[in-house]
Design a protein around this motif. Structure first.
Motif, PDB file in Angstrom:
ATOM      1  N   ASP A 248       0.857  -1.186   0.000  1.00  0.00           N
ATOM      2  CA  ASP A 248       0.000   0.000   0.000  1.00  0.00           C
ATOM      3  C   ASP A 248       0.891   1.233   0.000  1.00  0.00           C
ATOM      4  O   ASP A 248       2.120   1.141  -0.120  1.00  0.00           O
ATOM      5  CB  ASP A 248      -0.976  -0.022   1.180  1.00  0.00           C
ATOM      6  CG  ASP A 248      -0.273  -0.084   2.529  1.00  0.00           C
ATOM      7  OD1 ASP A 248       0.938   0.247   2.605  1.00  0.00           O
ATOM      8  OD2 ASP A 248      -0.927  -0.467   3.527  1.00  0.00           O
ATOM      9  N   ASP A 277      -3.295  -1.043  -4.136  1.00  0.00           N
ATOM     10  CA  ASP A 277      -4.546  -0.288  -4.251  1.00  0.00           C
ATOM     11  C   ASP A 277      -4.287   1.200  -4.440  1.00  0.00           C
ATOM     12  O   ASP A 277      -5.213   2.007  -4.398  1.00  0.00           O
ATOM     13  CB  ASP A 277      -5.422  -0.519  -3.019  1.00  0.00           C
ATOM     14  CG  ASP A 277      -4.747  -0.082  -1.722  1.00  0.00           C
ATOM     15  OD1 ASP A 277      -3.528   0.239  -1.747  1.00  0.00           O
ATOM     16  OD2 ASP A 277      -5.413  -0.082  -0.675  1.00  0.00           O
ATOM     17  N   ASP A 317      -8.911  -2.629  -6.105  1.00  0.00           N
ATOM     18  CA  ASP A 317      -9.704  -1.665  -5.338  1.00  0.00           C
ATOM     19  C   ASP A 317      -9.229  -1.509  -3.901  1.00  0.00           C
ATOM     20  O   ASP A 317      -9.249  -0.408  -3.347  1.00  0.00           O
ATOM     21  CB  ASP A 317     -11.180  -2.080  -5.339  1.00  0.00           C
ATOM     22  CG  ASP A 317     -11.840  -1.882  -6.696  1.00  0.00           C
ATOM     23  OD1 ASP A 317     -11.630  -0.823  -7.308  1.00  0.00           O
ATOM     24  OD2 ASP A 317     -12.545  -2.811  -7.140  1.00  0.00           O
ATOM     25  N   ASP A 318      -8.817  -2.613  -3.288  1.00  0.00           N
ATOM     26  CA  ASP A 318      -8.434  -2.566  -1.881  1.00  0.00           C
ATOM     27  C   ASP A 318      -7.547  -3.773  -1.558  1.00  0.00           C
ATOM     28  O   ASP A 318      -7.307  -4.628  -2.421  1.00  0.00           O
ATOM     29  CB  ASP A 318      -9.671  -2.537  -0.977  1.00  0.00           C
ATOM     30  CG  ASP A 318     -10.683  -3.632  -1.316  1.00  0.00           C
ATOM     31  OD1 ASP A 318     -10.246  -4.750  -1.682  1.00  0.00           O
ATOM     32  OD2 ASP A 318     -11.897  -3.377  -1.229  1.00  0.00           O
TER      33      ASP A 318
END
Length: 436
Positions: A248, A277, A317-318
């Motif tokens: 991330d 993401d 997306d995540d």
């Protein structure tokens, strides 16, 4: 240089992601016919076939396929002090970690006089393949040999390709590593032919067949292991390396890029993937990749690997979707460089080895983490483990019932054998209670 695959908005189901994961354009099945022919040649012509294959594929045939003990001893003495120290430390760490992989015998007492003992029995003989080619892998000697020794395998043979620059001999650093481990049976042979020789034996050089073959190699080695499976067990088809990093925007882009490059230098078909993401973070990593790829020793090889269809920056997306993608891919090496890697680990199911946090790079596992670097590739981590002591162990159930315990279940055995129309099964029990 490296492609971007945008999976934002894609439903993160296993089936969807399995269709979309990037893979190298290699097909083990396509190499099967070549590998099978090379193995058949070794089975039929033995030493002559090995010599011809060495000349053809390695550029030099060894003076002696079995390496004399004097050469192994000399290789130990010739090891540079820092390399010897590093190998000895790696051996010690892998031994310590691998010891946890040998289960103790377990006895289950079902009733008085009715016991089952679960024991783990090592194979008697194992063949370990240590690749050559674009790099030298003394670390693979350690990773293959230590688990076999910890498991209790009595007889271990190593095969490694002859090296043209050493007149057809096995690379001396590989010999030195074998010597440090006390292994005195080493053969200068490589590729599919070597796998066949280990599986079936070569009488002319005193090579007896092995029960299990382990170790990584190129596509033809992987295909050869598939061909001989059944004649000998294998660990897995450990082929061209893979790294998948889930990161991330808290991660260091230079760290991530360096780790992707480190695995790309193995081979032009190596797979390096970043799953994130954060599009902004992805851009920073791509910039770092460009700089690092241009500065490293094997720059051309790295750029080819990073630019291949098997490597990618994947946008999701995540982190839940990142984990789902990784599980569908089943990477050989998985790094979690996120704000809370332990939390993300809860969602990870399929990986050969997992490295948590910014200071646990895959390179650590390649050499001195104590873990094993012989790991499943090509998605096989979805169903196969990495190499360990368990790769050389067979669970066996030892059953012992006394007369009273057998009598207690006799009627039920007869009932089931009658239901299966196998009455002799029941009669084998009732025979023991007849008056003579």
């Amino acid at each position: 240089m490296i492609q971007t695959i945008d999976l934002r908005g894609v439903q993160p189901t296993r089936a969807a992601f399995q269709r979309l994961v990037p893979r190298p354009v290699v097909d083990v099945q396509a190499a099967m016919s070549v590998a099978s022919a090379l193995i058949d040649d070794v089975r039929q012509r033995g030493l002559a076939a090995l010599a011809e294959q060495a000349e053809r594929f390695d550029g030099a045939a060894p003076a002696s396929v079995r390496v004399p003990q004097a050469e192994i001893d000399a290789a130990i003495e010739a090891l540079p002090a820092d390399v010897r120290e590093a190998l000895e430390e790696a051996i010690a760490r892998v031994r310590e970690a691998t010891a946890a992989q040998v289960p103790p015998p377990a006895e289950t007492v079902l009733r008085p006089g009715a016991t089952i003992v679960q024991r783990w029995e090592p194979v008697e003989r194992a063949g370990l393949y240590v690749p050559g080619g674009k790099a030298v892998y003394p670390s693979s000697v350690v990773m293959n040999a230590v688990p076999a020794q910890i498991a209790g395998v009595a007889s271990v043979a190593i095969a490694s390709p002859p090296q043209r620059e050493f007149g057809g001999a096995v690379h001396p650093v590989i010999l030195g590593a074998a010597g440090l481990l006390g292994i005195d049976e080493v053969y200068a042979m490589g590729g599919a032919g070597a796998i066949g020789a280990l599986a079936y034996g070569v009488e002319e050089i005193g090579l007896e067949p092995v029960q299990v073959i382990t170790g990584p190699g190129n596509i033809y080695v992987a295909a050869a292991k598939r061909v001989v499976r059944g004649q000998a067990g294998i660990d897995s088809e450990a082929g061209t390396t893979e790294i998948l990093v889930i990161a991330d925007d808290t991660a260091d882009p230079a760290y991530v890029a360096a780790d992707l490059v480190s695995q790309a230098e193995h081979d032009e078909a190596a797979a390096s993937l970043l799953v994130t993401d954060s599009p902004a973070f992805a851009e920073r990593v791509v910039a770092e990749l460009d700089a690092l790829a241009g500065a490293t020793k094997h720059s051309e090889r790295v750029r080819t690997a990073l630019g291949g269809p098997q490597s990618a920056v994947v946008l999701v997306d995540d982190l839940a979707a990142a984990a789902a993608f990784s599980n569908a891919y089943g990477p050989e090496h998985l790094e979690l460089q996120t704000a809370d890697p332990q939390e993300l680990l809860r969602s990870i199911r399929n990986a050969g080895a997992i490295f948590l946090g910014p200071t646990s790079p895959v390179s650590l596992g390649d050499y001195l983490a104590g873990s094993n670097h012989v790991l499943p590739t090509g998605g096989q981590a979805r169903f196969s483990p990495g190499l360990g002591a368990y790769s050389f162990l067979r669970p066996q159930q030892v059953v012992q019932y006394d007369r009273d315990a057998l009598r207690e279940v006799a009627d039920r055995i007869v009932a089931l054998s009658t239901a299966e129309d196998l009455p002799a099964h029941g009669e084998a029990v009732t025979q023991r209670f007849r008056t003579r």
